[in-house]
Design a protein around this motif. Sequence first.
Motif, PDB file in Angstrom:
ATOM      1  N   UNK A 213       0.837  -1.205   0.000  1.00  0.00           N
ATOM      2  CA  UNK A 213       0.000   0.000   0.000  1.00  0.00           C
ATOM      3  C   UNK A 213       0.872   1.256   0.000  1.00  0.00           C
ATOM      4  N   UNK A 214       1.936   1.235   0.793  1.00  0.00           N
ATOM      5  CA  UNK A 214       2.856   2.375   0.823  1.00  0.00           C
ATOM      6  C   UNK A 214       3.499   2.597  -0.540  1.00  0.00           C
ATOM      7  N   UNK A 215       3.856   1.514  -1.202  1.00  0.00           N
ATOM      8  CA  UNK A 215       4.469   1.596  -2.527  1.00  0.00           C
ATOM      9  C   UNK A 215       3.504   2.189  -3.556  1.00  0.00           C
ATOM     10  N   UNK A 216       2.276   1.691  -3.562  1.00  0.00           N
ATOM     11  CA  UNK A 216       1.284   2.217  -4.507  1.00  0.00           C
ATOM     12  C   UNK A 216       1.071   3.709  -4.261  1.00  0.00           C
ATOM     13  N   UNK A 217       0.972   4.096  -2.989  1.00  0.00           N
ATOM     14  CA  UNK A 217       0.773   5.509  -2.655  1.00  0.00           C
ATOM     15  C   UNK A 217       1.933   6.363  -3.163  1.00  0.00           C
ATOM     16  N   UNK A 218       3.149   5.895  -2.994  1.00  0.00           N
ATOM     17  CA  UNK A 218       4.306   6.644  -3.481  1.00  0.00           C
ATOM     18  C   UNK A 218       4.262   6.795  -4.998  1.00  0.00           C
ATOM     19  N   UNK A 226      -1.930  14.272  -4.272  1.00  0.00           N
ATOM     20  CA  UNK A 226      -1.462  14.681  -2.953  1.00  0.00           C
ATOM     21  C   UNK A 226      -1.389  13.447  -2.060  1.00  0.00           C
ATOM     22  N   UNK A 227      -0.529  13.456  -1.052  1.00  0.00           N
ATOM     23  CA  UNK A 227      -0.284  12.262  -0.239  1.00  0.00           C
ATOM     24  C   UNK A 227      -1.534  11.651   0.391  1.00  0.00           C
ATOM     25  N   UNK A 228      -2.472  12.486   0.825  1.00  0.00           N
ATOM     26  CA  UNK A 228      -3.669  11.955   1.462  1.00  0.00           C
ATOM     27  C   UNK A 228      -4.517  11.160   0.472  1.00  0.00           C
ATOM     28  N   UNK A 229      -4.719  11.746  -0.715  1.00  0.00           N
ATOM     29  CA  UNK A 229      -5.503  11.037  -1.733  1.00  0.00           C
ATOM     30  C   UNK A 229      -4.753   9.785  -2.200  1.00  0.00           C
ATOM     31  N   UNK A 230      -3.433   9.901  -2.350  1.00  0.00           N
ATOM     32  CA  UNK A 230      -2.642   8.763  -2.811  1.00  0.00           C
ATOM     33  C   UNK A 230      -2.773   7.590  -1.851  1.00  0.00           C
ATOM     34  N   UNK A 231      -2.718   7.876  -0.542  1.00  0.00           N
ATOM     35  CA  UNK A 231      -2.844   6.812   0.453  1.00  0.00           C
ATOM     36  C   UNK A 231      -4.224   6.167   0.398  1.00  0.00           C
ATOM     37  N   UNK A 232      -5.251   6.991   0.228  1.00  0.00           N
ATOM     38  CA  UNK A 232      -6.614   6.460   0.150  1.00  0.00           C
ATOM     39  C   UNK A 232      -6.795   5.605  -1.099  1.00  0.00           C
ATOM     40  N   UNK A 312     -16.842   0.337  -5.526  1.00  0.00           N
ATOM     41  CA  UNK A 312     -17.009   1.753  -5.859  1.00  0.00           C
ATOM     42  C   UNK A 312     -16.298   2.134  -7.159  1.00  0.00           C
ATOM     43  N   UNK A 313     -16.865   3.078  -7.866  1.00  0.00           N
ATOM     44  CA  UNK A 313     -16.283   3.544  -9.121  1.00  0.00           C
ATOM     45  C   UNK A 313     -14.858   4.042  -8.901  1.00  0.00           C
ATOM     46  N   UNK A 314     -14.642   4.766  -7.806  1.00  0.00           N
ATOM     47  CA  UNK A 314     -13.309   5.297  -7.527  1.00  0.00           C
ATOM     48  C   UNK A 314     -12.292   4.184  -7.281  1.00  0.00           C
TER      49      UNK A 314
END
Length: 689
Positions: A213-218, A226-232, A312-314
């Motif tokens: 998950x950390x890798x995908x977010x990076x 932005x980091x918050x959206x990336x983590x989600x 969810x679509x997102x």
Amino acid sequence: MRSAVIAIAVIALFALSCSTTTPTTTPTVAAASQLAKPYFGEHGFDMSAMDRSANACDDFYRFAVGKWRDTHPLPPTYARYGRFEELAERNRDVLHQILEEDAKAPKSAAEQKLGDFYAACMNEQASESAGYIPIKAELDAIDAITDRASVENEIIHLQQHGIAPGFRFGSQNDFMNSKMMIGVVTQGGLGLPDRDYYLRGEDRFAKTRIAYVDHIAKMFTLIGEDPQRAAADAQKVLDLETRLAKAQMPRVEQRDPHNTYHVTKITELESETPNIPWSHFLTTVGEGELQSVNVAQPKYLAEVNRALTEAPLDAWKAYFKWEVLDANAPALSSAFVNEDFAFRRVLSGQQEIQERWKRCVRATDVSLGQLLGQEYVKRNFTPEAKKKANELIDNLVATLRSDIPTLTWMGPQTKQAAIEKLNAFSRRIGYPEKWTDYSKLSVTRDSYTTNAQNARAFAFRRSINRIGKPDDPNEWGFFTPPTVNASYSSSRNDITFPAGILQPPFYDPNADDAYNYGGIGTVIGHEMTHGFDDEGAKFDPAGNLRNWWTPEDLKNFEARAKCIVNEYSEFNVAPGINIKGDLVTGEAIADLGGATISLAAYEKSLEGKSRQVIDGFTPEQRFFLGFAQVWAENIAPEEATRRALTDPHAQGPFRVNGTVQNMPAFRAAFHCKEGDTMVREEGKRCSIW
């Protein structure tokens, strides 16, 4: 070794040019007295690799390759390093020279295409300047998705470009009519190596999921999130992939071809999975007239169908973006390359990324393998090499043909059917008779990413263009001529030996016969006995899925195969991780069968000749040393874990020790006694051939 005799593809350095005079019925591989020096040691096996302080009857692997393991610690650029990787290092130098020449001074259109692909890959400055621009339009299109229909269309679009979100569409031999190619839908779409990585609760797997998950977010932050959206978004990807993983058929179940053969009419498929627009999909990819396909894992596809409306679509949008990023990262700028490798390091234990030129040689071979293979064959493979390979195969086939009638557990009817299947074997040696035509693959010198994308799309198109047509026996699939590998195909009932495997350490024309029979002879025997392993035994001489065993003989065979399962399930590769015996059954059966048949062939070749003791070792001892030294390796714990869960081959120590423990000939050769570790106790010794 149905898909990989050595579980790793490496490139060949040179092929055979030496000639020996041998009897037609029992051809000799090579004579120890030849003037040319073997590649390893004085006679073909490497004395310096051995740990003579070890007891061969206690741990033969340590005895045969212990010093090699001590003196060859795992290099930081490898997750596994063995004799095959040693060969790969030499081989890449050869292909490197070919590609450098093609990039600088091409003499033909083929060399121009190869040179342009390689040069574009090597142009690091261009990749840095481009950043993620080569995939930005695709990412923007995904961001613009606002409805479910667009989600379905994006799946179709990505499939055409060689990316397989959710499932994979391609071609295969029809199990019931092997001479024809049919369409097939298989499970896929996971970013981690196997469903176990999503579902197992042990700490190591939980930590891997956190790192994923950390890798995908990076990676998402590298494209501007932005980091918050990336983590989600990263968590959404894991959640969706976990849902898919839960529905996937385990690898062990897939070993039974009956479990993965469900030919379904398109009209029925549309009714069963209505959220996947099959008619539109097939028309878009040029297969609109197709009436049916094989759905390899129906329960999994049903879950994909449900997820298309329930997730969810997102989540789907984040998943699509991740699929695009993951597929393209190695061809983008260094920020993406380095982050991609950082997570591969978590999975494999490899500490450092390989030099760029090595990655570019590999990428060129993957994308243009048969074009590069033509240059390789011109320089490094001779008609004499092909002749010798066929002689060796003739010898091993004759030995197996003689062995089958002696089996006490198989009745006359099944024996006759087995011999008919053996007699129907076909073989492919060295290189294809008809080369792949790459004229429709566009290659530019300006963008490595574009070339990689075009190559994936080209491979997808080649695969589906085979649907509805007779199988082409010259089709080599993922094997390129320099590949050090070999295979058996159940649907074709054929064995394949690319030019790359016909060289040291498998075959050395200047080495002692015993070493060569232990090496390439065992490989040949391995591939042959795949036709009679737990999977291959279900296919008849024509390659069709049909039982040709009597009920009693099949029961006997399954009991003997279960012995292999039980033995290999005992082998521990990492804390808490054992080999899956029922995953490696076929390969372990083939290892045992290959060694047994090759040793018998070697003994036959010795008839009428003096039995030499060389370097203190008898002919049989040298045979087993030749077998073991092929599998010298060191491996990272992370990679050992991954392979134990995903690879149908056992790792080197277990392939060697697990095989010899079942061979009375090994016990006799090294004077082992009952109770020694390399001697399976009575009642537990596995025997098939």
